[in-house]
Scaffold this active site. Sequence first.
Site, PDB file in Angstrom:
ATOM      1  N   GLU A 176     -10.817 -15.531  26.764  1.00 34.90           N
ATOM      2  CA  GLU A 176      -9.785 -16.005  27.683  1.00 34.90           C
ATOM      3  C   GLU A 176      -8.620 -16.535  26.862  1.00 34.90           C
ATOM      4  O   GLU A 176      -8.817 -17.311  25.925  1.00 34.90           O
ATOM      5  CB  GLU A 176     -10.310 -17.101  28.605  1.00 34.90           C
ATOM      6  CG  GLU A 176      -9.238 -17.626  29.566  1.00 34.90           C
ATOM      7  CD  GLU A 176      -9.739 -18.712  30.509  1.00 34.90           C
ATOM      8  OE1 GLU A 176      -8.926 -19.213  31.310  1.00 34.90           O
ATOM      9  OE2 GLU A 176     -10.930 -19.060  30.428  1.00 34.90           O
ATOM     10  N   ASN A 234      -4.659 -15.997  32.566  1.00 36.77           N
ATOM     11  CA  ASN A 234      -4.525 -16.642  33.876  1.00 36.77           C
ATOM     12  C   ASN A 234      -3.214 -16.231  34.540  1.00 36.77           C
ATOM     13  O   ASN A 234      -2.156 -16.215  33.897  1.00 36.77           O
ATOM     14  CB  ASN A 234      -4.561 -18.164  33.715  1.00 36.77           C
ATOM     15  CG  ASN A 234      -5.944 -18.649  33.335  1.00 36.77           C
ATOM     16  OD1 ASN A 234      -6.838 -18.701  34.167  1.00 36.77           O
ATOM     17  ND2 ASN A 234      -6.132 -18.992  32.071  1.00 36.77           N
ATOM     18  N   GLU A 266      -7.141 -13.564  35.552  1.00 36.77           N
ATOM     19  CA  GLU A 266      -7.961 -14.550  36.243  1.00 36.77           C
ATOM     20  C   GLU A 266      -7.123 -15.248  37.308  1.00 36.77           C
ATOM     21  O   GLU A 266      -6.065 -15.802  37.010  1.00 36.77           O
ATOM     22  CB  GLU A 266      -8.532 -15.566  35.252  1.00 36.77           C
ATOM     23  CG  GLU A 266      -9.471 -14.936  34.224  1.00 36.77           C
ATOM     24  CD  GLU A 266     -10.270 -15.962  33.446  1.00 36.77           C
ATOM     25  OE1 GLU A 266     -10.169 -17.171  33.767  1.00 36.77           O
ATOM     26  OE2 GLU A 266     -10.984 -15.561  32.506  1.00 36.77           O
ATOM     27  N   ASP A 296     -11.507 -16.746  39.554  1.00 37.88           N
ATOM     28  CA  ASP A 296     -11.788 -17.893  38.692  1.00 37.88           C
ATOM     29  C   ASP A 296     -12.288 -19.073  39.513  1.00 37.88           C
ATOM     30  O   ASP A 296     -11.966 -19.198  40.706  1.00 37.88           O
ATOM     31  CB  ASP A 296     -10.504 -18.273  37.945  1.00 37.88           C
ATOM     32  CG  ASP A 296     -10.773 -19.150  36.745  1.00 37.88           C
ATOM     33  OD1 ASP A 296     -11.960 -19.319  36.377  1.00 37.88           O
ATOM     34  OD2 ASP A 296      -9.807 -19.669  36.156  1.00 37.88           O
ATOM     35  N   GLU A 353     -18.677 -20.171  33.104  1.00 37.72           N
ATOM     36  CA  GLU A 353     -17.765 -20.914  32.243  1.00 37.72           C
ATOM     37  C   GLU A 353     -18.242 -22.355  32.080  1.00 37.72           C
ATOM     38  O   GLU A 353     -18.977 -22.885  32.920  1.00 37.72           O
ATOM     39  CB  GLU A 353     -16.337 -20.895  32.803  1.00 37.72           C
ATOM     40  CG  GLU A 353     -16.163 -21.544  34.156  1.00 37.72           C
ATOM     41  CD  GLU A 353     -14.704 -21.549  34.604  1.00 37.72           C
ATOM     42  OE1 GLU A 353     -13.820 -21.433  33.749  1.00 37.72           O
ATOM     43  OE2 GLU A 353     -14.476 -21.662  35.817  1.00 37.72           O
TER      44      GLU A 353
END
Length: 396
Positions: A176, A234, A266, A296, A353
């Site tokens: 990420e 993101n 995400e 997410d 996560e």
Amino acid sequence: MATAYGLVALIIDDHPFQRSYLKRILLKLSALEIYEAENGVEALSILKTAPKVDIIISDLDMPEMDGIEFMRHLASGYQSPSVIISSATESSLIASVEKMALEYGVKLLGIIDKPVDLKKLCLLFDKHHEKKAPRSALNNTFFDLKSILAAVDNDEFEPHFQPKVELATGRVVGCEALARWRHPEHGIVAPYAFIPLLETSKQIDELTIKMIKKSAEACKQWHEEGLIISVSVNLSLVSLTDTTIVDRITSMVKDVGLEPRYVTFEITETAAMTEVASSLEILTRLRMRGFGLSVDDYGTGYSSLKQLTRVPFSELKIDQGFVSGCSHNNTSGSIVESSVQMASKLNLCSVAEGVEALEEWDFLKAIKCDLAQGYLIARPMSNNNFTDFCKAAIKP
């Protein structure tokens, strides 16, 4: 082993043997000073007069004032030490206490069963030290919108990468990308110092585009070095109102020479609910172009299941609030397991996560979760460090 070196601790338990046992452990861990209390009333009295207490280890079921009431008082103006709950109470009750403590603002490090396990206690002390460590450039520093936008123009932002590891094999298969500001005076600045202001002012798109471009360039570099890894970025809810962003993103990634299938966006559940028509158009077109889509923080929105029927997601990312403690908390464990099973049935990749403990890793592997991400594996790191990490992780 000196995990508690220099720390002042307070043990709250109505059983003398438990207090004595914990005291011996803390002395072994080199605690500076140790206070003892039989219940919450005594503990509050100590906090009024004692020097600053760093860590409290508290039972829940005690006479006069139990651990639940004690935490309410602790949150309302006394010292603000880190708290560890040590209890043999049933897991469903402990889960409620954990959520209550966090809602009150108590600095809860975690929950540990009785009798206390030394290794588990050390891990919680490590979390205390991490929370206390100075986070460069963030302490009491305020950045206004003008300085943030100037930094965007000056290209002072870069992605740091946190690995995503395949649980079945231990291979690094993705990461990420998380925005970091290389401030000329304050060093590395984390996202919460600038992202909220950019979002509320609806001026985050340029930073998003820069992060996507730099992440795609890094990913292309990894591929050239033989590391076939995907990258996730993101996508802000603000960007889901601009329908032109799909063409900008597609052109940029292709110009770098990277196939869209190696880039996943995400999107939080909340983001997918905003401006429904435009967000659905953007997300569907991104998926049609070959990009991956990840929901997410799964489980924190009010319409989780509905989102999976309306948006063409390829990945389901389980919120760390459920992952944390899933190995010993029956409620969290059941939610994580059912989420993994549902993801499998929907042909979605499941990602956990916030994995911080080996017990969580073992639990996730046992229930056949696909990928894990969290401090147990690695913290977010610069591109060079991430490349070295991946090369070191390859087994000869």
